[in-house]
Design a protein around this motif. Structure first.
Motif, mmCIF file in Angstrom:
data_model
loop_
_atom_site.group_PDB
_atom_site.id
_atom_site.type_symbol
_atom_site.label_atom_id
_atom_site.label_comp_id
_atom_site.label_asym_id
_atom_site.label_seq_id
_atom_site.Cartn_x
_atom_site.Cartn_y
_atom_site.Cartn_z
ATOM 1 N N GLY A 46 0.815 -1.166 -0.054
ATOM 2 C CA GLY A 46 -0.063 0.205 0.044
ATOM 3 C C GLY A 46 1.028 1.242 0.140
ATOM 4 O O GLY A 46 2.077 1.311 0.315
ATOM 5 N N VAL A 47 0.353 2.346 -0.502
ATOM 6 C CA VAL A 47 1.170 3.482 -0.815
ATOM 7 C C VAL A 47 0.399 4.936 -0.186
ATOM 8 O O VAL A 47 0.735 5.855 -0.431
ATOM 9 C CB VAL A 47 1.440 4.089 -2.194
ATOM 10 C CG1 VAL A 47 2.320 2.820 -2.783
ATOM 11 C CG2 VAL A 47 0.410 3.926 -2.980
ATOM 12 N N PHE A 48 -0.547 4.737 0.982
ATOM 13 C CA PHE A 48 -1.478 5.637 1.574
ATOM 14 C C PHE A 48 -0.434 6.650 2.196
ATOM 15 O O PHE A 48 0.425 6.271 2.918
ATOM 16 C CB PHE A 48 -2.295 5.046 2.736
ATOM 17 C CG PHE A 48 -3.084 6.114 3.299
ATOM 18 C CD1 PHE A 48 -3.703 6.874 2.729
ATOM 19 C CD2 PHE A 48 -2.891 5.883 4.799
ATOM 20 C CE1 PHE A 48 -4.554 7.974 3.414
ATOM 21 C CE2 PHE A 48 -3.509 6.786 5.587
ATOM 22 C CZ PHE A 48 -4.181 7.743 4.987
ATOM 23 N N GLN A 49 -0.644 7.796 2.083
ATOM 24 C CA GLN A 49 0.022 9.079 2.576
ATOM 25 C C GLN A 49 1.567 8.934 2.328
ATOM 26 O O GLN A 49 2.543 9.581 2.904
ATOM 27 C CB GLN A 49 -0.055 8.837 4.342
ATOM 28 C CG GLN A 49 -1.078 9.164 4.832
ATOM 29 C CD GLN A 49 -1.460 9.029 6.163
ATOM 30 O OE1 GLN A 49 -0.847 8.208 6.978
ATOM 31 N NE2 GLN A 49 -2.104 9.914 6.815
ATOM 32 N N VAL A 50 2.008 8.228 1.070
ATOM 33 C CA VAL A 50 3.405 8.337 0.623
ATOM 34 C C VAL A 50 3.326 9.403 -0.426
ATOM 35 O O VAL A 50 2.603 9.148 -1.460
ATOM 36 C CB VAL A 50 3.928 7.098 -0.114
ATOM 37 C CG1 VAL A 50 5.300 7.061 -0.610
ATOM 38 C CG2 VAL A 50 3.709 6.057 0.756
ATOM 39 N N THR A 70 6.965 7.740 -3.676
ATOM 40 C CA THR A 70 6.181 6.601 -4.186
ATOM 41 C C THR A 70 7.146 5.827 -5.167
ATOM 42 O O THR A 70 7.108 4.448 -4.966
ATOM 43 C CB THR A 70 4.810 7.075 -4.941
ATOM 44 O OG1 THR A 70 4.060 7.648 -3.825
ATOM 45 C CG2 THR A 70 4.386 5.777 -5.177
ATOM 46 N N THR A 71 7.403 6.494 -6.279
ATOM 47 C CA THR A 71 8.265 5.686 -7.442
ATOM 48 C C THR A 71 9.588 4.693 -6.588
ATOM 49 O O THR A 71 9.560 3.485 -6.700
ATOM 50 C CB THR A 71 8.842 6.544 -8.312
ATOM 51 O OG1 THR A 71 7.762 7.228 -8.957
ATOM 52 C CG2 THR A 71 9.824 5.595 -9.279
ATOM 53 N N PRO A 72 10.540 5.392 -5.796
ATOM 54 C CA PRO A 72 11.472 4.297 -5.051
ATOM 55 C C PRO A 72 10.725 3.532 -4.080
ATOM 56 O O PRO A 72 11.339 2.466 -4.157
ATOM 57 C CB PRO A 72 12.154 5.316 -4.529
ATOM 58 C CG PRO A 72 11.658 6.549 -4.443
ATOM 59 C CD PRO A 72 10.700 6.698 -5.453
#
Length: 274
Positions: free
Chosen positions: A21-25, A30-32
């Motif tokens: 999951g990428v919530f709050q990133v 996000t890419t790395p």
């Protein structure tokens, strides 16, 4: 490469049981983070329009060299874009940011019951599924009454309901309804943002297995049959969260963790968020 088990959804599509999951990133981070997750062995990535990082996810996917059919990508429709026409437009925008020609799972992010648009929104997801632009249609944060009303007006049963779920908020009634209807349960905030990792029941089980408390909680989810999407931007923790398939919790350990349920929400209440 970790071998992550899959769950077969009610339309035959298979979803990895453990995703990233990428919530709050932030988008730039996000890419790395996604690249680290893919390198560690994750193949399921969960984002949402409101996270503002679909472009970052898409960049990592494009750079990965991993075949599209080996990836499982989820994104979600934000509340302001509910309604039939608005949903179709918002989906096109998400797809463009991700740089994809389809997503594997598209979710209505919240029911927002006071706005009363989720039935029209679901009709749009039915169309996207029929057109092959989404492989599976689902919902997020839907309560039992929302699900029953949806199914009173549609023959398409959601493949997934992604809900806040962790030992402090176990949602037993909702999970039982999912079982009756053939809806997969997917857990967001699976670690309760760390709020439960110091609990004696979890710490003692972790010590017995030589594992971290977070690994024990993720293992608890997996043995319940939940799909789970932990989030981290730290490469070592990203790998640690994936290293949960070579130990098993006993029935007594599952019961001890199950006793921690206390209605603890780390996020909004779906009945009142509008």
């Amino acid at each position: 490469m970790s071998t992550i088990p899959h769950i077969t959804l009610n339309n035959g599509v298979r979803i990895p049981q453990l995703g990233f999951g990428v919530f709050q990133v932030p988008d730039a981070e996000t890419t790395p983070a996604v690249a680290s997750a893919l390198d560690a062995g994750y193949r399921s990535i969960d984002t949402a329009a409101i996270y503002g990082n679909e472009k970052g996810v898409g960049a990592a996917l494009a750079d990965s060299g991993i075949a599209r059919e080996d990836l499982f990508v989820t994104t979600k429709l934000w509340n302001a874009d509910q309604g039939y026409d608005a949903t179709l437009k918002a989906f096109d925008e998400s797809l463009a940011k991700l740089g994809l020609d389809h997503v594997d799972l598209y979710l209505i992010h919240w029911p927002t019951p006071a706005r009363d648009l989720y039935l029209d929104t679901w009709r749009a997801l039915e169309r996207l599924a029929a057109d092959g632009r989404i492989r599976a249609a689902g919902v997020s944060n839907f309560q039992p009454d929302h699900l029953r009303r949806l199914l009173d007006h549609s023959s398409l049963v959601p493949a997934v309901n992604q809900i806040e779920l962790h030992p402090g908020l176990q949602q037993r009634e909702l999970r039982a309804l999912h079982g009756e209807l053939g809806i997969a349960t997917e857990a967001w905030s699976p670690l309760a943002q760390g709020a439960l990792l110091g609990e004696d029941a979890i710490v003692s089980v972790a010590a017995a297995h030589g594992r971290s408390p977070a690994q024990v909680v993720l293992r608890w989810h997996l043995q319940l049959g939940n799909v789970v999407i932990p989030k981290s931007v730290t490469p070592s923790r990203i790998r640690e969260n994936l290293d949960v398939f070579d130990f098993t919790l006993s029935d007594d350990e599952m019961t001890a963790i199950g006793a921690l349920d206390r209605g603890l929400r780390t996020g909004p209440d779906p009945d009142t968020l509008n």
